[in-house]
Design an enzyme around this catalytic site. Structure first.
Site, PDB file in Angstrom:
ATOM      1  NE  ARG A   1      24.413  66.453  45.991  1.00  0.00           N
ATOM      2  CZ  ARG A   1      23.355  66.040  45.310  1.00  0.00           C
ATOM      3  NH1 ARG A   1      22.641  65.017  45.704  1.00  0.00           N
ATOM      4  NH2 ARG A   1      23.002  66.654  44.197  1.00  0.00           N
TER       5      ARG A   1
ATOM      6  CE  LYS B   1      28.695  47.954  52.946  1.00  0.00           C
ATOM      7  NZ  LYS B   1      27.404  48.077  52.275  1.00  0.00           N
TER       8      LYS B   1
ATOM      9  CE  LYS C   1      21.662  55.506  55.148  1.00  0.00           C
ATOM     10  NZ  LYS C   1      22.223  54.435  55.954  1.00  0.00           N
TER      11      LYS C   1
END
Length: 477
Positions: free
Chosen positions: A71, A111, A75
């Protein structure tokens, strides 16, 4: 603190995340090939660049890991810490993938980190480092509203996110959605109300839900209410502070706050606001009048309480101290605070562990709301607040007519109040946590497994379904 908690042979953070993954994969419905795909990291960027300090050149190292792009965007936070290394960044990005899936946030895991101690650099130097790192991300296509969206983490906050957003905008002036390239921004730069306290609030909602489950109450012999529960929190940064505020305001007794140097302890409950102000003024808990100040902070993790919330760094409860933990329920507000060995010891001793990938997902959940707000270019509630109030007013007029008495101005205002942005954000976060906690509980009961394994198995199943639905380009002959 990690040395006091963990044995030398205990696995590092990345290995621990992989061990948890392997344990949960047995209870998932994903094939062996899909599991291999989910587990591996998609892409890692490692950069070094020179920075001048006191007339000398220092080489700065930074990383960004994109664990899964099933997806998009990816993030995850960017941390500034001298402890940052590639393995830690990869582990945290993997955890972000599973965390997003658990709470149904449509992102892959990412990250980042820069290997510096922010305390050793001036604000101007930190700005140069942040902007230079952002430039590297822009050049390598590791940042963008549809590619990879950073957020604050250890050692970073709204200030650094503002610098990142501004640097991105300068290099992408045509991107109308440029503000969505990063979340955790100040309100004036497109942030969302409620983001600051989001992770702490999510921790509160999650523990409240688990305390309400009858099987949890039976196992830990607890009355099931947040009110009158005793709570100890390790870490008094953003997450620890806000979690303690929400527990305190809902009737819990915060009896201990553990920091890296000392701990504040009061069996009758601490006043969180006073303690926070004292630390702001003095830089430490030392000298705070309404608490016992303990010089061996890690020992407070072992004190008797209903709920223990490690909200600092990873690997704080290991094989050396797990058998001494007396809390009934451990809520992992930090990432990976309990090692796999300690996890086993705690569960054998009848403790309930609410896992990090579920409990601290409040931050990424509200980051998702901020990202959606930036893409829509519209504040939540702006279009419907007055309409809602007018509808309620008309309904109220009918009720007053039938009841034969008018309401007071205060009653009227309370009843017709339309939702503000932060109230919609709180509502969205609460619903997300309730649904995710119940999904985890159902899987745990159905398969007779612990909550961490259940949350991870749910996560694996959701990612596997997404991969199966989209197919895989260039993989098959």
């Amino acid at each position: 603190a990690t040395d006091q908690a963990t044995d030398a042979q205990e696995p590092k953070f990345l290995k621990a995340v992989e061990l948890y993954f392997d344990r949960a994969s047995k209870y998932s419905s994903a094939s062996a090939d899909t599991l291999k795909h989910i587990k591996s990291t998609d892409a890692v960027l490692s950069v070094t660049f020179p920075m001048e300090k006191n007339g000398k050149t220092v080489m700065i190292r930074g990383y960004r890991s994109q664990h899964s792009r099933h997806r998009l965007p990816c993030k995850g936070g960017i941390r500034f810490s001298s402890e940052v290394d590639l393995q830690e960044v990869e582990a945290l990005s993997a955890l972000m993938t599973y965390k997003c899936a658990v709470v149904d946030v449509p992102f892959g895991g990412g990250k980042g980190g820069i290997m510096i101690d922010p305390k050793e650099w001036t604000e101007a130097e930190l700005e140069r480092i942040t902007r230079r790192f952002t430039l590297e991300l822009c050049q390598k296509n590791f940042i963008g509203p549809g590619v990879d969206v950073p957020a604050p983490d250890v050692g970073t906050g709204p200030r650094e996110m503002g610098w990142i957003a501004d640097t991105y905008r300068n290099f992408n002036p045509q991107d109308v959605n440029g503000a969505a390239c990063v979340t955790g921004k100040a309100l004036s730069l497109g942030g969302v109300r409620g983001r600051t306290e989001a992770t702490g609030l999510g921790v509160y909602y999650g523990i409240r839900e688990f305390l309400g489950f009858p099987e949890v109450q039976k196992q830990i012999k607890h009355h099931g209410n947040v009110a009158d529960s005793t709570v100890i929190i390790q870490g008094f940064g953003n997450v620890g502070y806000w979690a303690s505020k929400f527990f305190e305001s809902n009737g819990a007794k915060i009896i201990g706050i553990v920091e890296h140097d000392v701990a504040a302890y009061n069996p009758n409950g601490l006043n969180i606001e006073q303690l926070s102000l004292w630390r702001k003024e003095n830089g430490t808990f030392r000298g705070f009048p309404d608490a016992q100040i303990i010089d061996t902070p890690m020992s407070v993790l072992e004190a008797e309480c209903d709920v223990l919330i490690p909200a600092a760094l990873e690997r704080q409860i290991g094989l050396r101290n797990a058998h001494r933990v007396r809390a009934k329920l451990i809520g992992e507000a930090a990432n990976g605070p309990v090692t796999p060995g300690a996890d086993e010891v705690l569960r054998k001793n009848g403790k309930i562990i609410v896992p990090d990938l579920l409990l601290n997902a409040g931050g990424v959940c509200v980051s998702y709301f901020e990202w959606a707000k930036n893409l829509s270019h519209l504040r939540f509630g702006r279009m419907n607040k007055r309409w809602d109030e007018r509808s309620k007013e008309q309904l109220l007029a009918l009720v007053e007519g039938n009841a034969g008495r008018p309401l007071s101005e205060v009653e009227r205002r309370q009843l017709i109040h339309g939702a503000e942005e932060h109230e919609l954000v709180y509502s969205g976060l609460e619903d997300t946590m309730i649904v995710a906690c119940n999904e985890t509980r159902q899987t745990a009961l159905a398969k007779n497994i612990d909550y961490r394994t259940a949350a991870m198995a749910n996560s694996i199943n959701k990612i596997a379904a997404s991969l199966a639905g989209s197919g895989s380009i260039f993989t098959h002959a």
